[in-house]
Design a protein around this motif. Sequence first.
Motif, mmCIF file in Angstrom:
data_model
loop_
_atom_site.group_PDB
_atom_site.id
_atom_site.type_symbol
_atom_site.label_atom_id
_atom_site.label_comp_id
_atom_site.label_asym_id
_atom_site.label_seq_id
_atom_site.Cartn_x
_atom_site.Cartn_y
_atom_site.Cartn_z
ATOM 1 N N TRP A 182 37.624 45.565 33.356
ATOM 2 C CA TRP A 182 38.508 45.768 34.460
ATOM 3 C C TRP A 182 38.253 47.130 35.268
ATOM 4 C CZ3 TRP A 182 41.095 41.621 36.546
ATOM 5 C CH2 TRP A 182 41.131 40.589 35.769
ATOM 6 N N GLU A 183 37.936 48.101 34.596
ATOM 7 C CA GLU A 183 37.575 49.448 35.528
ATOM 8 C C GLU A 183 36.163 48.986 36.633
ATOM 9 O OE1 GLU A 183 39.505 51.696 36.104
ATOM 10 O OE2 GLU A 183 41.154 51.009 34.346
ATOM 11 N N GLY A 184 35.413 48.529 35.645
ATOM 12 C CA GLY A 184 34.097 48.243 36.383
ATOM 13 C C GLY A 184 34.310 47.296 37.621
ATOM 14 N N PHE A 185 35.250 46.330 37.292
ATOM 15 C CA PHE A 185 35.419 45.416 38.387
ATOM 16 C C PHE A 185 36.299 45.959 39.402
ATOM 17 C CE2 PHE A 185 38.920 42.714 40.223
ATOM 18 C CZ PHE A 185 38.129 41.732 40.847
ATOM 19 N N VAL A 226 44.318 40.645 38.448
ATOM 20 C CA VAL A 226 43.012 40.787 39.438
ATOM 21 C C VAL A 226 43.516 41.674 40.533
ATOM 22 C CG1 VAL A 226 41.671 39.519 40.915
ATOM 23 C CG2 VAL A 226 41.788 38.631 38.613
ATOM 24 N N ARG A 227 44.664 41.331 41.085
ATOM 25 C CA ARG A 227 45.167 42.032 42.165
ATOM 26 C C ARG A 227 45.668 43.639 41.848
ATOM 27 N NH1 ARG A 227 48.148 37.047 45.393
ATOM 28 N NH2 ARG A 227 46.521 36.005 46.137
ATOM 29 N N ASN A 228 45.957 43.618 40.593
ATOM 30 C CA ASN A 228 46.439 44.988 40.116
ATOM 31 C C ASN A 228 45.083 45.821 40.105
ATOM 32 O OD1 ASN A 228 49.113 44.924 39.940
ATOM 33 N ND2 ASN A 228 49.054 44.071 37.850
ATOM 34 N N TYR A 229 44.037 45.247 39.970
ATOM 35 C CA TYR A 229 42.504 45.895 39.973
ATOM 36 C C TYR A 229 41.721 45.659 41.252
ATOM 37 C CZ TYR A 229 43.294 47.316 35.146
ATOM 38 O OH TYR A 229 43.757 48.036 34.077
#
Length: 384
Positions: free
Chosen positions: A340-343, A368-371
């Motif tokens: 998630w961090e890389g995304f 997804v939207r949070n990231y």
Amino acid sequence: MTNIDVAVAVIHFGEQYLLGFRNAKQHQGNRYEFIGGKIEANESAKQALIREVLEEIGLDIGTHSVINPLGVLRHHYADVEVPSNSKRVCLHVFRVALSEQQFIEFADQKKGCESQQLQWVSLEDLIDHKYPLPDANKTILQWLRLPNTIAITQEVGTVFAVEDSAIGVASSIAGVACSTASIDSSTACKDQSTGKDQQSQQWLNYYQQKLPRQACVYVRLKQSSLAQRKDQVLALLAIRPDIKLIIDYELANHLHEFSGAAIADQIIAQHLTQQACADKGIKLLSALPLTVSAHSEASIQQANKLAQYRLNLNLSPVVGVFVSPVQATNTHPEATALGWEGFSYLAQGSEVPVIALGGMAPEDIEQVRNYQGDKVAGIRKFLT
């Protein structure tokens, strides 16, 4: 020439979207607009977004709302009579999803803090251009037209587990090798062709049953020839006229020449792989939006360049970039997952809406939207 950076809030609850109305004396007046305003020198685009929405309509989106970037748009408003009045506007566009409580409290508000008209409109009416917007906002409608969830097909010949035996068998039928010594070559080739036909029909049967109603589908058939891809797509559209397709750019060109506008309403985008996106010599349809694939920071920048190039030429825009793999997958076990961090890191660098791919399910869209992503795509979990 004046350069202006603007934060734009695409505020919505479900498929209801909030618009303001520009008065006749304003630049691009007598049109609807998304809420927003100028970014000050001492603030980020997101900080400006929260401040402007609060100042303009009295809505605090800093808490309880989910805010994620949609993209960046640069637009030149030329003033022929007074060139010095021309403007270069850079729009930093964000999706703002209200909580149910926020929507309930704000739904009946008809005026903003400066007495401007406010109106909630349906997504369908919005993307059908029933509410005229300033020129720089039109690409946003193309972004919104691409659905939030996208199913991706598997290759023809892949093993399908279909519970209903009436529509197909559970495993692929292999073609008979043409080199088999015990039968003549013409019979062997005929058997192989029959096997491929059975595999193609099985693929069609599977997706006829498994695709959700009105699904958006990226038909990814990398191992099939152009002629085979054409046949599969046309057959799928014939048996499922309710769905919308994203297809590879080569097939899009071929179908445009083959069938013209006959299937235009069902083909909503042409797709470029990461490698194809870097190829400046490829032929793309000017009137069909694009999606692209990206797996690295360099490929995100390449997608941004392509998006700006098409905007400069007033061509149909890049409407989404598939960033993958977010999580490890069975289909590409060799690929290193972004996590998630890389995304999030890659998504923040994109100037078009980001589509999360790799180990995803439709219910992951809030994550997804949070990231910093906007849409979600996948294979098995996006079927019924």
